[in-house]
Design an enzyme around this catalytic site. Structure first.
Site, mmCIF file in Angstrom:
data_model
loop_
_atom_site.group_PDB
_atom_site.id
_atom_site.type_symbol
_atom_site.label_atom_id
_atom_site.label_comp_id
_atom_site.label_asym_id
_atom_site.label_seq_id
_atom_site.Cartn_x
_atom_site.Cartn_y
_atom_site.Cartn_z
ATOM 1 C CB CYS A 28 55.936 38.825 55.325
ATOM 2 S SG CYS A 28 56.982 40.037 56.129
ATOM 3 C CB CYS A 32 55.282 39.542 58.793
ATOM 4 S SG CYS A 32 55.276 40.818 57.532
#
Length: 104
Positions: free
Chosen positions: A29, A32
């Protein structure tokens, strides 16, 4: 950094005497990876006052579903084991620090 998973969640969060912040993330991600260094900084700055942990959603399914995590990064803010705030998506350190300070 504390890693929370399905097997240690009840112990770490249930027995915590201080507020808990959990960053739900995954290695693939992009957003993230942008938020991760901010979470690491906050963990250092609030050490002993707030337990800041990460939960890899690829490795745990029960904990993310308990907090209805549909998108990542999602950061949840817990006080006395109760959800008091939630942040979905990438954000700034200032926003997260303000939410952490509200827990104290």
């Amino acid at each position: 950094m504390v890693e929370i998973n399905d097997s240690n969640f009840a112990t770490l969060v249930g027995e915590s005497k201080i507020p808990v912040v959990i960053d739900f993330w995954a290695p693939w991600c992009g957003p993230c990876r942008m938020v991760s260094p901010i979470v690491d900084q906050l963990a250092e700055e609030y050490a002993g006052k707030v337990l800041i942990a990460k939960c890899n959603v690829d490795e745990s399914s029960e904990v993310p579903s308990q907090f209805a995590v549909r998108n990542i990064p999602t950061i949840v803010f817990l006080k006395n084991g109760e959800l008091v705030d939630k942040n979905v998506g990438a954000t700034t350190k200032a926003v997260l620090a303000e939410k952490v300070n509200k827990l104290l």
